[in-house]
Motif scaffolding. Structure first.
Motif, PDB file in Angstrom:
ATOM      1  N   ALA A  25       0.832  -1.210   0.000  1.00 26.03           N
ATOM      2  CA  ALA A  25       0.000   0.000   0.000  1.00 26.03           C
ATOM      3  C   ALA A  25       0.861   1.252   0.000  1.00 26.03           C
ATOM      4  N   GLU A  26       2.008   1.207   0.684  1.00 28.41           N
ATOM      5  CA  GLU A  26       2.896   2.359   0.693  1.00 28.41           C
ATOM      6  C   GLU A  26       3.639   2.505  -0.621  1.00 28.41           C
ATOM      7  N   ALA A  27       3.942   1.398  -1.294  1.00 25.05           N
ATOM      8  CA  ALA A  27       4.727   1.443  -2.526  1.00 25.05           C
ATOM      9  C   ALA A  27       3.882   1.845  -3.734  1.00 25.05           C
ATOM     10  N   ILE A  28       2.611   1.551  -3.710  1.00 25.72           N
ATOM     11  CA  ILE A  28       1.748   1.838  -4.854  1.00 25.72           C
ATOM     12  C   ILE A  28       1.103   3.201  -4.656  1.00 25.72           C
ATOM     13  N   GLU A  29       1.312   4.070  -5.622  1.00 30.09           N
ATOM     14  CA  GLU A  29       0.684   5.384  -5.579  1.00 30.09           C
ATOM     15  C   GLU A  29      -0.603   5.326  -6.388  1.00 30.09           C
ATOM     16  N   VAL A  30      -1.665   5.731  -5.771  1.00 28.53           N
ATOM     17  CA  VAL A  30      -2.950   5.754  -6.463  1.00 28.53           C
ATOM     18  C   VAL A  30      -3.276   7.212  -6.739  1.00 28.53           C
ATOM     19  N   ARG A  31      -3.404   7.520  -8.025  1.00 29.92           N
ATOM     20  CA  ARG A  31      -3.697   8.892  -8.420  1.00 29.92           C
ATOM     21  C   ARG A  31      -4.989   8.881  -9.241  1.00 29.92           C
ATOM     22  N   PRO A  32      -5.919   9.742  -8.880  1.00 27.26           N
ATOM     23  CA  PRO A  32      -7.173   9.796  -9.653  1.00 27.26           C
ATOM     24  C   PRO A  32      -6.994  10.603 -10.942  1.00 27.26           C
ATOM     25  N   PHE A  33      -7.460  10.042 -12.034  1.00 32.15           N
ATOM     26  CA  PHE A  33      -7.403  10.727 -13.326  1.00 32.15           C
ATOM     27  C   PHE A  33      -8.819  10.876 -13.867  1.00 32.15           C
ATOM     28  N   ASN A  34      -9.020  11.983 -14.611  1.00 34.16           N
ATOM     29  CA  ASN A  34     -10.345  12.251 -15.179  1.00 34.16           C
ATOM     30  C   ASN A  34     -10.659  11.349 -16.360  1.00 34.16           C
ATOM     31  N   ASP A  35      -9.612  10.978 -17.111  1.00 36.85           N
ATOM     32  CA  ASP A  35      -9.827  10.131 -18.283  1.00 36.85           C
ATOM     33  C   ASP A  35      -8.621   9.214 -18.490  1.00 36.85           C
ATOM     34  N   PRO A  36      -8.825   8.141 -19.236  1.00 33.93           N
ATOM     35  CA  PRO A  36      -7.723   7.184 -19.453  1.00 33.93           C
ATOM     36  C   PRO A  36      -6.581   7.769 -20.298  1.00 33.93           C
ATOM     37  N   VAL A  37      -6.868   8.776 -21.125  1.00 31.30           N
ATOM     38  CA  VAL A  37      -5.823   9.386 -21.951  1.00 31.30           C
ATOM     39  C   VAL A  37      -4.811  10.104 -21.058  1.00 31.30           C
ATOM     40  N   THR A  38      -5.301  10.849 -20.085  1.00 34.17           N
ATOM     41  CA  THR A  38      -4.413  11.548 -19.160  1.00 34.17           C
ATOM     42  C   THR A  38      -3.617  10.549 -18.328  1.00 34.17           C
ATOM     43  N   GLU A  39      -4.256   9.476 -17.922  1.00 32.12           N
ATOM     44  CA  GLU A  39      -3.553   8.448 -17.160  1.00 32.12           C
ATOM     45  C   GLU A  39      -2.445   7.810 -18.002  1.00 32.12           C
ATOM     46  N   ARG A  40      -2.745   7.584 -19.281  1.00 33.62           N
ATOM     47  CA  ARG A  40      -1.725   7.009 -20.181  1.00 33.62           C
ATOM     48  C   ARG A  40      -0.561   7.985 -20.377  1.00 33.62           C
ATOM     49  N   ARG A  41      -0.880   9.265 -20.511  1.00 30.49           N
ATOM     50  CA  ARG A  41       0.175  10.278 -20.637  1.00 30.49           C
ATOM     51  C   ARG A  41       1.056  10.277 -19.394  1.00 30.49           C
ATOM     52  N   TYR A  42       0.435  10.154 -18.219  1.00 30.12           N
ATOM     53  CA  TYR A  42       1.185  10.099 -16.961  1.00 30.12           C
ATOM     54  C   TYR A  42       2.133   8.891 -16.969  1.00 30.12           C
ATOM     55  N   GLN A  43       1.604   7.739 -17.361  1.00 32.32           N
ATOM     56  CA  GLN A  43       2.431   6.526 -17.407  1.00 32.32           C
ATOM     57  C   GLN A  43       3.594   6.696 -18.384  1.00 32.32           C
ATOM     58  N   ASP A  44       3.316   7.260 -19.553  1.00 28.61           N
ATOM     59  CA  ASP A  44       4.371   7.470 -20.556  1.00 28.61           C
ATOM     60  C   ASP A  44       5.438   8.442 -20.054  1.00 28.61           C
ATOM     61  N   LEU A  45       5.001   9.543 -19.461  1.00 26.62           N
ATOM     62  CA  LEU A  45       5.958  10.538 -18.964  1.00 26.62           C
ATOM     63  C   LEU A  45       6.817   9.982 -17.830  1.00 26.62           C
ATOM     64  N   THR A  46       6.207   9.257 -16.911  1.00 29.58           N
ATOM     65  CA  THR A  46       6.989   8.716 -15.803  1.00 29.58           C
ATOM     66  C   THR A  46       7.906   7.579 -16.266  1.00 29.58           C
ATOM     67  N   ALA A  47       7.627   7.003 -17.415  1.00 32.90           N
ATOM     68  CA  ALA A  47       8.506   5.958 -17.960  1.00 32.90           C
ATOM     69  C   ALA A  47       9.648   6.561 -18.785  1.00 32.90           C
ATOM     70  N   THR A  48       9.471   7.782 -19.294  1.00 37.10           N
ATOM     71  CA  THR A  48      10.502   8.379 -20.156  1.00 37.10           C
ATOM     72  C   THR A  48      11.405   9.366 -19.427  1.00 37.10           C
ATOM     73  N   LEU A  49      11.062   9.736 -18.220  1.00 40.13           N
ATOM     74  CA  LEU A  49      11.909  10.643 -17.446  1.00 40.13           C
ATOM     75  C   LEU A  49      12.766   9.822 -16.486  1.00 40.13           C
ATOM     76  N   ARG A  50      14.050  10.149 -16.444  1.00 37.96           N
ATOM     77  CA  ARG A  50      15.010   9.401 -15.623  1.00 37.96           C
ATOM     78  C   ARG A  50      15.139  10.044 -14.245  1.00 37.96           C
ATOM     79  N   CYS A  51      15.261   9.213 -13.242  1.00 42.43           N
ATOM     80  CA  CYS A  51      15.469   9.687 -11.872  1.00 42.43           C
ATOM     81  C   CYS A  51      16.891  10.228 -11.738  1.00 42.43           C
TER      82      CYS A  51
END
Length: 160
Positions: A25-51
């Motif tokens: 529960a602590e490791a998984i971040e749950v973020r509410p999105f208005n639509d699946p397109v925005t959620e997909r953009r979030y997933q893509d951006l967090t996968a393409t940006l390096r820590c």
């Protein structure tokens, strides 16, 4: 007496499941999105940006505090209606070009993008010159006397 070990084993199993569930529960971040397109953009951006702290790990996969901060910034900016380019530009401005897995083609990154191609061309040219020089050495490599001896040996082998 036989119930006591079974009861203790059950308690241990329940405690282990509870600890595991809390960790997940602590490791998984749950973020509410208005639509699946925005959620997909979030997933893509967090996968393409390096820590910036982790070595070759995307912010979506990292558990570091800075990656969590970056994910939060991406989420806030997506909710604010910013485009992917604006979000990436913000991250680059804040953390530097290191956050991009694929650096942009600019004056200071031309060497980074051009060096692999230049090395392939130089390697191919060197190989071609080496092969050409060896072929030339093989064609005219024997003196007249050596060639006569080779011809004599070949003719002697044929006659026998």
């Amino acid at each position: 007496m036989a119930l006591r070990p079974a009861f203790l084993a059950s308690l241990v199993a329940v405690a282990m499941l509870w600890v595991t569930a809390q960790a997940l529960a602590e490791a998984i971040e749950v973020r509410p999105f208005n639509d699946p397109v925005t959620e997909r953009r979030y997933q893509d951006l967090t996968a393409t940006l390096r820590c910036p702290k982790c070595e070759n790990q995307a912010i979506g996969d990292s558990n570091s505090p800075i990656a969590a901060d970056m994910r939060e910034r991406v989420y806030e900016q997506l909710q604010g209606g910013r485009s992917d380019k604006e979000i990436v530009d913000f991250m680059v401005q804040r953390f530097g070009d290191y956050v991009l897995y694929n650096p942009r083609l600019e004056g200071r990154t031309v060497l980074l993008w051009g060096l692999p191609g230049a090395l392939v061309v130089v390697g191919a040219l060197s190989l071609w010159l080496l092969i050409r020089s060896r072929r030339r050495a093989q064609v005219g490599g024997l003196s007249a006397e050596e060639q006569a001896r080779v011809d004599a040996l070949i003719n002697r082998e044929r006659s026998e």
